[in-house]
Motif scaffolding. Sequence first.
Motif, PDB file in Angstrom:
ATOM      1  N   TRP A 411       0.774  -1.240  -0.065  1.00 21.00           N
ATOM      2  CA  TRP A 411      -0.082   0.145   0.118  1.00 21.00           C
ATOM      3  C   TRP A 411       0.952   1.279   0.113  1.00 21.00           C
ATOM      4  CZ3 TRP A 411      -2.578   1.627   5.327  1.00 21.00           C
ATOM      5  CH2 TRP A 411      -1.645   1.887   6.333  1.00 21.00           C
ATOM      6  N   ARG A 412       2.197   1.135   0.515  1.00 19.35           N
ATOM      7  CA  ARG A 412       2.895   2.177   0.552  1.00 19.35           C
ATOM      8  C   ARG A 412       3.782   2.462  -0.863  1.00 19.35           C
ATOM      9  NH1 ARG A 412       2.814   5.872   3.194  1.00 19.35           N
ATOM     10  NH2 ARG A 412       1.421   4.665   4.355  1.00 19.35           N
ATOM     11  N   HIS A 413       4.522   1.231  -1.161  1.00 18.31           N
ATOM     12  CA  HIS A 413       5.466   1.526  -2.100  1.00 18.31           C
ATOM     13  C   HIS A 413       4.721   1.200  -3.565  1.00 18.31           C
ATOM     14  CE1 HIS A 413       8.348   0.870   1.196  1.00 18.31           C
ATOM     15  NE2 HIS A 413       8.889   1.627   0.567  1.00 18.31           N
ATOM     16  N   LYS A 414       3.595   0.479  -3.308  1.00 25.64           N
ATOM     17  CA  LYS A 414       2.875   0.287  -4.746  1.00 25.64           C
ATOM     18  C   LYS A 414       3.639  -0.766  -5.617  1.00 25.64           C
ATOM     19  CE  LYS A 414      -0.108   3.622  -3.509  1.00 25.64           C
ATOM     20  NZ  LYS A 414      -1.045   3.141  -2.641  1.00 25.64           N
ATOM     21  N   THR A 415       4.414  -1.566  -4.903  1.00 25.36           N
ATOM     22  CA  THR A 415       5.357  -2.630  -5.483  1.00 25.36           C
ATOM     23  C   THR A 415       4.793  -3.791  -5.361  1.00 25.36           C
ATOM     24  OG1 THR A 415       6.960  -2.166  -3.826  1.00 25.36           O
ATOM     25  CG2 THR A 415       7.530  -1.213  -5.717  1.00 25.36           C
ATOM     26  N   PRO A 416       4.785  -4.877  -6.202  1.00 27.20           N
ATOM     27  CA  PRO A 416       4.346  -6.160  -6.019  1.00 27.20           C
ATOM     28  C   PRO A 416       4.930  -6.673  -4.767  1.00 27.20           C
ATOM     29  CG  PRO A 416       5.293  -5.887  -8.273  1.00 27.20           C
ATOM     30  CD  PRO A 416       5.582  -4.670  -7.483  1.00 27.20           C
ATOM     31  N   LEU A 417       3.884  -7.412  -4.159  1.00 24.22           N
ATOM     32  CA  LEU A 417       4.631  -8.226  -2.916  1.00 24.22           C
ATOM     33  C   LEU A 417       5.081  -9.501  -3.300  1.00 24.22           C
ATOM     34  CD1 LEU A 417       1.767  -7.218  -0.380  1.00 24.22           C
ATOM     35  CD2 LEU A 417       4.072  -6.057  -0.558  1.00 24.22           C
ATOM     36  N   ILE A 418       5.933 -10.144  -2.400  1.00 24.21           N
ATOM     37  CA  ILE A 418       6.095 -11.437  -2.557  1.00 24.21           C
ATOM     38  C   ILE A 418       5.530 -12.305  -1.305  1.00 24.21           C
ATOM     39  CG2 ILE A 418       8.060 -11.214  -3.917  1.00 24.21           C
ATOM     40  CD1 ILE A 418       9.625 -11.847  -1.529  1.00 24.21           C
ATOM     41  N   PHE A 419       5.314 -13.548  -1.409  1.00 23.46           N
ATOM     42  CA  PHE A 419       4.913 -14.291  -0.256  1.00 23.46           C
ATOM     43  C   PHE A 419       6.157 -14.945   0.069  1.00 23.46           C
ATOM     44  CE2 PHE A 419       0.194 -14.728  -0.417  1.00 23.46           C
ATOM     45  CZ  PHE A 419       0.032 -14.824   1.104  1.00 23.46           C
ATOM     46  N   ARG A 420       6.290 -14.802   1.357  1.00 25.47           N
ATOM     47  CA  ARG A 420       7.775 -15.350   1.936  1.00 25.47           C
ATOM     48  C   ARG A 420       7.764 -15.892   3.234  1.00 25.47           C
ATOM     49  NH1 ARG A 420      11.747 -12.476   4.547  1.00 25.47           N
ATOM     50  NH2 ARG A 420      13.956 -13.385   4.362  1.00 25.47           N
ATOM     51  N   ALA A 421       8.212 -16.903   3.594  1.00 23.23           N
ATOM     52  CA  ALA A 421       8.150 -17.426   4.744  1.00 23.23           C
ATOM     53  C   ALA A 421       9.222 -16.980   5.505  1.00 23.23           C
ATOM     54  CB  ALA A 421       8.276 -19.238   4.758  1.00 23.23           C
ATOM     55  N   THR A 422       9.059 -16.389   6.577  1.00 15.71           N
ATOM     56  CA  THR A 422       9.877 -16.001   7.748  1.00 15.71           C
ATOM     57  C   THR A 422       9.584 -16.504   8.967  1.00 15.71           C
ATOM     58  OG1 THR A 422       8.930 -14.009   7.634  1.00 15.71           O
ATOM     59  CG2 THR A 422      10.668 -13.938   6.354  1.00 15.71           C
ATOM     60  N   PRO A 423      10.485 -16.280  10.121  1.00 20.95           N
ATOM     61  CA  PRO A 423      10.142 -16.539  11.329  1.00 20.95           C
ATOM     62  C   PRO A 423       9.353 -15.407  11.922  1.00 20.95           C
ATOM     63  CG  PRO A 423      12.613 -16.768  10.882  1.00 20.95           C
ATOM     64  CD  PRO A 423      11.916 -16.017   9.966  1.00 20.95           C
ATOM     65  N   GLN A 424       8.194 -15.587  12.312  1.00 26.86           N
ATOM     66  CA  GLN A 424       7.093 -14.645  12.915  1.00 26.86           C
ATOM     67  C   GLN A 424       6.372 -15.182  13.966  1.00 26.86           C
ATOM     68  OE1 GLN A 424       7.667 -11.672  11.395  1.00 26.86           O
ATOM     69  NE2 GLN A 424       8.281 -11.911   9.738  1.00 26.86           N
ATOM     70  N   TRP A 425       5.867 -14.019  14.492  1.00 25.45           N
ATOM     71  CA  TRP A 425       4.880 -14.517  15.743  1.00 25.45           C
ATOM     72  C   TRP A 425       3.594 -14.439  15.260  1.00 25.45           C
ATOM     73  CZ3 TRP A 425       6.957 -16.569  20.119  1.00 25.45           C
ATOM     74  CH2 TRP A 425       8.215 -16.273  20.056  1.00 25.45           C
ATOM     75  N   PHE A 426       2.599 -15.186  15.783  1.00 26.30           N
ATOM     76  CA  PHE A 426       1.290 -15.054  15.299  1.00 26.30           C
ATOM     77  C   PHE A 426       0.206 -15.512  16.197  1.00 26.30           C
ATOM     78  CE2 PHE A 426       3.979 -16.960  11.759  1.00 26.30           C
ATOM     79  CZ  PHE A 426       3.165 -16.311  10.613  1.00 26.30           C
ATOM     80  N   ILE A 427      -0.796 -14.762  15.976  1.00 22.68           N
ATOM     81  CA  ILE A 427      -2.039 -14.944  17.004  1.00 22.68           C
ATOM     82  C   ILE A 427      -2.878 -16.064  16.237  1.00 22.68           C
ATOM     83  CG2 ILE A 427      -4.279 -14.471  17.792  1.00 22.68           C
ATOM     84  CD1 ILE A 427      -2.730 -11.644  18.364  1.00 22.68           C
ATOM     85  N   SER A 428      -2.759 -17.264  16.557  1.00 21.38           N
ATOM     86  CA  SER A 428      -3.395 -18.428  16.159  1.00 21.38           C
ATOM     87  C   SER A 428      -4.919 -18.596  16.111  1.00 21.38           C
ATOM     88  CB  SER A 428      -2.691 -19.657  16.656  1.00 21.38           C
ATOM     89  OG  SER A 428      -3.565 -20.928  15.946  1.00 21.38           O
ATOM     90  N   MET A 429      -5.473 -18.539  14.965  1.00 23.65           N
ATOM     91  CA  MET A 429      -6.869 -18.461  14.925  1.00 23.65           C
ATOM     92  C   MET A 429      -7.628 -19.774  15.331  1.00 23.65           C
ATOM     93  SD  MET A 429      -7.774 -15.447  13.694  1.00 23.65           S
ATOM     94  CE  MET A 429      -9.413 -15.816  13.568  1.00 23.65           C
ATOM     95  N   ASP A 430      -6.793 -20.645  15.372  1.00 23.03           N
ATOM     96  CA  ASP A 430      -7.395 -22.281  15.462  1.00 23.03           C
ATOM     97  C   ASP A 430      -6.683 -23.085  16.914  1.00 23.03           C
ATOM     98  OD1 ASP A 430      -9.451 -22.084  13.514  1.00 23.03           O
ATOM     99  OD2 ASP A 430      -7.736 -22.188  12.353  1.00 23.03           O
ATOM    100  N   LYS A 431      -5.503 -22.525  17.093  1.00 25.23           N
ATOM    101  CA  LYS A 431      -4.870 -23.358  18.114  1.00 25.23           C
ATOM    102  C   LYS A 431      -5.597 -23.533  19.303  1.00 25.23           C
ATOM    103  CE  LYS A 431      -0.957 -22.112  20.222  1.00 25.23           C
ATOM    104  NZ  LYS A 431       0.489 -21.963  20.649  1.00 25.23           N
ATOM    105  N   ASN A 432      -6.191 -22.401  19.809  1.00 25.30           N
ATOM    106  CA  ASN A 432      -6.927 -22.286  20.960  1.00 25.30           C
ATOM    107  C   ASN A 432      -8.321 -21.830  20.757  1.00 25.30           C
ATOM    108  OD1 ASN A 432      -7.031 -23.185  23.764  1.00 25.30           O
ATOM    109  ND2 ASN A 432      -5.476 -21.852  24.368  1.00 25.30           N
ATOM    110  N   ASN A 433      -8.791 -22.090  19.705  1.00 22.02           N
ATOM    111  CA  ASN A 433     -10.048 -21.877  19.213  1.00 22.02           C
ATOM    112  C   ASN A 433     -10.635 -20.529  19.123  1.00 22.02           C
ATOM    113  OD1 ASN A 433     -11.423 -24.326  19.129  1.00 22.02           O
ATOM    114  ND2 ASN A 433     -11.527 -24.660  21.344  1.00 22.02           N
ATOM    115  N   LEU A 434      -9.631 -19.691  18.670  1.00 21.12           N
ATOM    116  CA  LEU A 434      -9.936 -18.066  18.568  1.00 21.12           C
ATOM    117  C   LEU A 434     -11.010 -17.849  17.527  1.00 21.12           C
ATOM    118  CD1 LEU A 434      -9.448 -15.040  19.571  1.00 21.12           C
ATOM    119  CD2 LEU A 434      -7.603 -15.046  18.083  1.00 21.12           C
ATOM    120  N   ARG A 435     -10.837 -18.640  16.510  1.00 22.57           N
ATOM    121  CA  ARG A 435     -11.703 -18.542  15.389  1.00 22.57           C
ATOM    122  C   ARG A 435     -13.233 -18.620  15.804  1.00 22.57           C
ATOM    123  NH1 ARG A 435      -9.999 -18.526  10.135  1.00 22.57           N
ATOM    124  NH2 ARG A 435      -8.260 -19.908  10.754  1.00 22.57           N
TER     125      ARG A 435
END
Length: 940
Positions: A411-435
């Motif tokens: 949204w800022r650079h208006k350049t294409p994004l890539i999908f890339r796996a990196t170590p990140q922190w997540f709030i899990s939607m399903d691990k503890n039933n959040l969804r």
Amino acid sequence: MADYKNTLNLPQTDFPMKANLPKREPEILALWQQQSIYSQLRKQNKQAKKFVLHDGPPYANGQIHIGHTLNKVLKDIVLKSKSLAGFDTPYVPGWDCHGLPIELNVEKALEKEKRRVAPEEFRALCRQYANSQMQLQRDAFQRLGVLGDWQQPYLTMDYSFEADVIRTLAKIIANGHLHRGSKPVHWCVQCCSALAEAEVEYQDKSSPSIYIRFAASNPKLWLSHFGTPDITTESVAILVWTTTPWTLPANQAVAFNSSIEYALVRCSWQQTTEYLVIAKDLVPQVVQQCGITEHTIVATAVGKTFEHLLLRHPYLDKEVPVLLGEHVTLEAGTGAVHTAPAHGQDDYTVATHYNLAVVNPVDDQGLFMPDTPLFAGEHVYKVHTHILEVLQQQNTLLHAETISHSYPHCWRHKTPLIFRATPQWFISMDKNNLRAQTLAAIEQVKWSPSWAQARMTAMIEQRPDWCISRQRVWGTPMTLLVHRQTDTLHPNMVALMESIALLIEKHGIDAWHNLDIASLLGEEASEYRKVTDSLDVWFDSGATHAAVLLRREELQWPADMYLEGSDQFRGWFQSSLLTGVAVYGHAPYQHVLSHGFTLDMQARKMSKSLGNVLAPDKIWDSLGADILRLWVASSDYKNEQTISDEILQRIADAYRRLRNTARFLLANLFDFDPQQHCIATSELLELDYWVVKRTFDLQQDIKQSYEDYDFHGVSQKIQHFCSFDLGSFYLDIIKDRQYTTMTDSHARRSAQTAMYHVICALTCWLAPLISFTAEEIWQHMPWREQPSIFFTTWYDDFGVLEKNTLLASNFWPVVMQVRDQVNRELEVARNAGLIGSGLAAEVHLYCSEALLNLLRPIAEELRFILITSAATLHPLSTTDTEAVTTQMEELQLKITASVHEKCQRCWHRRAKVGKDALHPGLCERCVENISGLGEIRQYA
Ligand SMILES: [Zn+2]
Ligand SMILES: [Zn+2]
């Protein structure tokens, strides 16, 4: 000729006709500030039931635009109408102060100065910048007349706020929703960061579209699975389609759908024959696209037949398996999907299911890592030609072309994004039933407009885990401690975070960056390291309910309402909902109300490049903030609204009608003291009683519209009332009575009483919409008890609305119709040159028996209602060839020019003008009025 002007009760007021809002509004603002009306109101309404609208924080960057204006004014209208309804309505505005755009602006300024600074100073500069932007916007919101606690807003960069964000994260960890993973996320190689869903835009992009062969490692095995072991060929390949060749270095599998039927296709291809595997239904379009001239389907088999069979990678010396995944469809491609788990969500999911390791060969800047065969150091955007060359050499490229498709961009650079796996922190939607919990919580909330609930439900059903870590400098830090060897969180993390939050509450986020963890962990410290990520800014703003609603005494949790633009379904509405459910098991709001976007006349979005931006400050400097406010109130905000200079001019015209109505009422009340002069409602003249009852009824309607947040309806009802009920009927008729009857007569005080009720009610109706003007009217009411209109509640002092009357229940509506017909004929007579004003005319009404019975009680006063010098009723059966038919079957009319002299005082033409020796220029009524005898009137 005698001058009778002094004997008339002519209107008087210093309420100006010309609004001059750009000059007057700042004076009214100063008055409000001087009276501290916001804090005084909190004191006054302390005991009242609260209505809490929680402010979604705009981003502290740049001057406000029309979108901000619409949003803040809508909130202000909601709150002011609730205050009039008797609620206590605290409003704490806020700002979103962390994040990349602020960093970029500070970087730009530093570049100009050719300066490099340490992170601590950089953060201080970001803080300074955000603060300056906040002040800029704060001034603008106040200038719009939005009432709130502008002295103590909340800022997401307040130390206490930052500490509460960390506490919120700690609770989410305690509730088991946080996990660390290596997952594909939207990644901008220019930001060098993962992006949130809300930071992703879709734009068209051209990409290579290629068909590649994945040769069967063991062709015989494939042929026997197709039930054709007799075919002798070494050339069996699975055909795969992709638009992202740069992801081939990360290919780890090919996915089939277990139930799709796959065909073994014999293709004649430039003098060679080869066997390709393609989903059967896609064969026609694939052979056409690839230019395969001859083909025969030899055999078919369903996808699950091929699970675990091996294929050769198209250019590397390695084998990859066939996996089965439900994400494989017949929508496009070949039905066999190239699978790079590091670069796609579905690929990642299917690979995890098969326990494949996720291998990511691309670094933060989008370069292939040094150990990537053939392409090390090349940029993912520029590697395509090289990859295609390699595929060509390997004879695995079957066909290549270029296509244009919708693709995610930064949204800022208006350049294409890539999908890339990196170590990140997540709030899990399903691990503890959040969804599941969130979906249940959605049901507890009221959603407007009607589609809103379905939209949020669909978004929560589909959304991936929430990646909350960012690799940025200016943000709330993820104050986590992980084990150096195992990368796992410290076992006592939740309690440690409270200690860290206390430090940040005192010293700000630098306390974390400067923290020596030995002070927390003692001897253990050498085994742990600090996480250097910062939190997604949507996590900051998603935690405002915890940091603001729960913290400020005047507020409450959950809020009664969140009111934002429809883009916030994937932004603030959603981030607040997720943190609310993850921490407290409930949405932080009871009601979500969303509004659409503002477009120009050609239904285009406002944008700098289109040059169609209308800056709010330009509008309030030329027309006034009340014109903008009235535009907001007149728009159907639930859909998209349009704005243009032309529309604003129309709004300004409508505004003038409202202002003139108020001015007329004030001017005719100049000598009215409600304590002394008010007449009991049941004693009012019929017409006056009617307008009071009409005002009362309309107020019920208007209150309901306010309660339904239908401000468009409110403004329409008020404008209709001012134009039709008042402007062209009631006020028109009573002018004569106001001016010519005796100052203290019942007839005049009756009309004044009615006008008093009307102006008191009307000013309250207007107050949420055009606040400055309502206050200005209020200041011109000598009888007001409160120093500002905003200390009042809806006007309800109409008296007892019961009256003994001889009039039929449909009397006034029928009279209005009759009056319309008479006005039509007067216009005809005027155009024919028969009369000038209506008072030059005498009107004969030929009425059906029913109409005659209806009008007969007011026969004597009918001329005042019709504003003619005489009005005479006749039965319709009377033959008068000059009478003309009208749009009412039961009415015919004849207009004649009066032959009488014009009374110099009231301008009515009456037979007796000239008959009084003392006042030879006056009619009999005026003679009575100035000699103090007056007249008795019942109706009008
Ligand atoms: Zn970017
Ligand atoms: Zn007169």
